[in-house]
Motif scaffolding. Structure first.
Motif, PDB file in Angstrom:
ATOM      1  N   UNK A  18       0.835  -1.209   0.000  1.00 18.34           N
ATOM      2  CA  UNK A  18       0.000   0.000   0.000  1.00 18.34           C
ATOM      3  C   UNK A  18       0.866   1.254   0.000  1.00 18.34           C
ATOM      4  N   UNK A  19       1.943   1.247   0.764  1.00 15.70           N
ATOM      5  CA  UNK A  19       2.845   2.404   0.773  1.00 15.70           C
ATOM      6  C   UNK A  19       3.468   2.635  -0.598  1.00 15.70           C
ATOM      7  N   UNK A  20       3.821   1.554  -1.282  1.00  8.63           N
ATOM      8  CA  UNK A  20       4.461   1.696  -2.597  1.00  8.63           C
ATOM      9  C   UNK A  20       3.490   2.252  -3.632  1.00  8.63           C
ATOM     10  N   UNK A  21       2.243   1.808  -3.609  1.00 11.06           N
ATOM     11  CA  UNK A  21       1.293   2.313  -4.611  1.00 11.06           C
ATOM     12  C   UNK A  21       0.836   3.726  -4.263  1.00 11.06           C
ATOM     13  N   UNK A  22       0.777   4.052  -2.991  1.00 14.72           N
ATOM     14  CA  UNK A  22       0.427   5.429  -2.626  1.00 14.72           C
ATOM     15  C   UNK A  22       1.488   6.413  -3.088  1.00 14.72           C
ATOM     16  N   UNK A  23       2.748   5.954  -3.136  1.00 13.76           N
ATOM     17  CA  UNK A  23       3.822   6.828  -3.607  1.00 13.76           C
ATOM     18  C   UNK A  23       3.710   7.118  -5.102  1.00 13.76           C
ATOM     19  N   UNK A  24       2.966   6.296  -5.834  1.00 15.94           N
ATOM     20  CA  UNK A  24       2.809   6.490  -7.279  1.00 15.94           C
ATOM     21  C   UNK A  24       1.637   7.405  -7.642  1.00 15.94           C
ATOM     22  N   UNK A  25       0.882   7.851  -6.667  1.00 15.40           N
ATOM     23  CA  UNK A  25      -0.264   8.723  -6.931  1.00 15.40           C
ATOM     24  C   UNK A  25       0.232  10.136  -7.199  1.00 15.40           C
ATOM     25  N   UNK A  26      -0.232  10.700  -8.313  1.00 19.21           N
ATOM     26  CA  UNK A  26       0.102  12.075  -8.676  1.00 19.21           C
ATOM     27  C   UNK A  26      -0.968  13.000  -8.084  1.00 19.21           C
ATOM     28  N   UNK A  27      -0.596  13.785  -7.111  1.00 14.55           N
ATOM     29  CA  UNK A  27      -1.565  14.632  -6.424  1.00 14.55           C
ATOM     30  C   UNK A  27      -2.210  15.647  -7.364  1.00 14.55           C
ATOM     31  N   UNK A  28      -1.469  16.145  -8.340  1.00 18.68           N
ATOM     32  CA  UNK A  28      -2.017  17.143  -9.258  1.00 18.68           C
ATOM     33  C   UNK A  28      -3.020  16.547 -10.224  1.00 18.68           C
ATOM     34  N   UNK A  29      -2.782  15.317 -10.638  1.00 17.53           N
ATOM     35  CA  UNK A  29      -3.670  14.675 -11.610  1.00 17.53           C
ATOM     36  C   UNK A  29      -4.783  13.887 -10.916  1.00 17.53           C
ATOM     37  N   UNK A  30      -4.424  13.132  -9.911  1.00 16.60           N
ATOM     38  CA  UNK A  30      -5.375  12.219  -9.271  1.00 16.60           C
ATOM     39  C   UNK A  30      -6.101  12.837  -8.081  1.00 16.60           C
ATOM     40  N   UNK A  31      -5.435  13.717  -7.365  1.00 20.70           N
ATOM     41  CA  UNK A  31      -6.046  14.280  -6.169  1.00 20.70           C
ATOM     42  C   UNK A  31      -5.783  13.399  -4.952  1.00 20.70           C
ATOM     43  N   UNK A  32      -6.600  13.582  -3.938  1.00 24.07           N
ATOM     44  CA  UNK A  32      -6.431  12.814  -2.694  1.00 24.07           C
ATOM     45  C   UNK A  32      -7.049  11.427  -2.823  1.00 24.07           C
ATOM     46  N   UNK A  33      -6.596  10.539  -1.951  1.00 17.23           N
ATOM     47  CA  UNK A  33      -7.038   9.141  -1.978  1.00 17.23           C
ATOM     48  C   UNK A  33      -8.310   8.984  -1.145  1.00 17.23           C
TER      49      UNK A  33
END
Length: 336
Positions: free
Chosen positions: A139-154
């Protein structure tokens, strides 16, 4: 005459004394020589009782006639089973091999992983996602791949199985953010993300949930229910894509429960596809309202119907699903 009478009287007294001494237990002298049990107890003596009832009443240490009398008298009698020996605190008699075997079978039947649970538990332990710390690291590894500008918050993360158009199961981590639906192919053996699929939520236009179905002539079957997410209802897969088991240009993704969902409460919540469907619907409707797609109807259509999988023979999927080739599992000395 007087002397003769005196001698006769003395002889009569001697005869009376002799008769008294030989009269037996009915007179008072024998009772004085052999006291009763009650008198001996009061005097502090240890007498041999005449019956088993008298020493019990008098508090003597007589041998009881049965196990119940021995337990009531407080003696160190041999108990009839192991539990009585433990409770009495004495030295237990060693059990025979037959008794030990019977006890082992009885304890095994009361074991929570005995019987039908043992094979299922043994199979589920092979999944690498159940190893301590593996899921948290993934989960930590995939959360690091989230682009905050494109995807937003989880908003949420789920562990599910993706079912492709050839009925092949594949382990996936699915994430819903403000603007995207992210599907991760994560390797729980090497702790590496091999593939990421990003679907904009404002493109999601239909959700279908229900049991799986196959064509009439298909020999395949699949139990359980699933959720299919469509994001381009106007585009149909080509003929080549239908017969290509490795095609990735399908305009939908199908998800079902992960095999480890019944391990504990945490995995039950993490693999809940109904909760995933509800949150995906809510996030997609918000994305449509904030950023509508020009020339496309806004909103999400939800259908409760069978999910069709157009596969007939499916020998590849049968072998792959039976051996869980789409999951990171321990396979003997090898891990895949």
């Amino acid at each position: 005459m007087t002397e003769a009478e005196g001698k006769a009287a003395s002889s009569d007294e001697e005869l009376q004394a002799v008769s008294l001494s030989s009269s037996g237990p009915e007179d008072g002298q024998p009772s004085a020589l052999t006291q009763s049990a009650e008198e001996r107890v009061e005097a502090g003596g240890v007498a041999r009782p005449e019956s088993t009832e008298e020493p019990v009443e008098a508090g003597g240490a007589a041998r009881p006639e049965n196990a119940e009398e021995r337990v009531e008298a407080g003696g160190a009698a041999r108990s009839e089973n192991a539990e009585e020996r433990v409770e009495a605190g004495g030295v237990a008699r060693p059990e025979s091999p037959e008794e030990r075997a019977a006890g082992a079978v009885l304890s095994a039947k009361h074991d929570p992983i005995y019987g039908t649970l043992a094979p299922d538990l043994f199979k589920r332990r092979k999944f690498f996602v159940l190893r301590p710390g593996t899921l948290n690291q993934g989960i930590k590894d995939v959360e690091a791949l989230v682009d905050k500008e494109v995807d937003g918050s989880i908003h949420g993360i789920w562990l599910m199985a993706e079912v492709d158009h050839w009925n092949n199961e594949k382990e996936r981590i699915v994430m819903i953010t403000d603007n995207s639906l992210l599907i991760f192919k994560y390797d729980f053996v090497m702790f590496n993300c091999d593939q990421v699929q990003r679907i904009p939520l404002n493109f999601v236009d239909r959700l279908t949930h229900g049991p799986f179905s196959f064509p009439k002539r298909s020999i395949l079957r699949r139990e359980g229910e699933g959720v299919r997410v469509f994001w381009d209802r106007l585009r149909e897969p080509s003929f080549t894509s239908r017969w290509n088991p490795f095609a990735t240009d399908y305009p939908f993704n199908t998800f079902t429960y992960h095999p480890v969902r019944n391990t504990d409460d945490m995995f039950t919540a993490l693999c809940d596809i109904d909760n995933f469907r509800v949150q995906l619907l809510d996030a997609a409707q918000k994305a449509h309202a904030i950023k509508p797609v020009p020339g496309k109807a806004n909103g999400v259509l939800v259908l409760n119907q069978q999910i069709q999988i157009e596969a007939y023979v499916g020998l590849m999927s049968f072998l792959g699903n039976q051996n869980k080739l789409g999951y990171c599992m321990a396979r003997g000395n090898l891990g895949f």
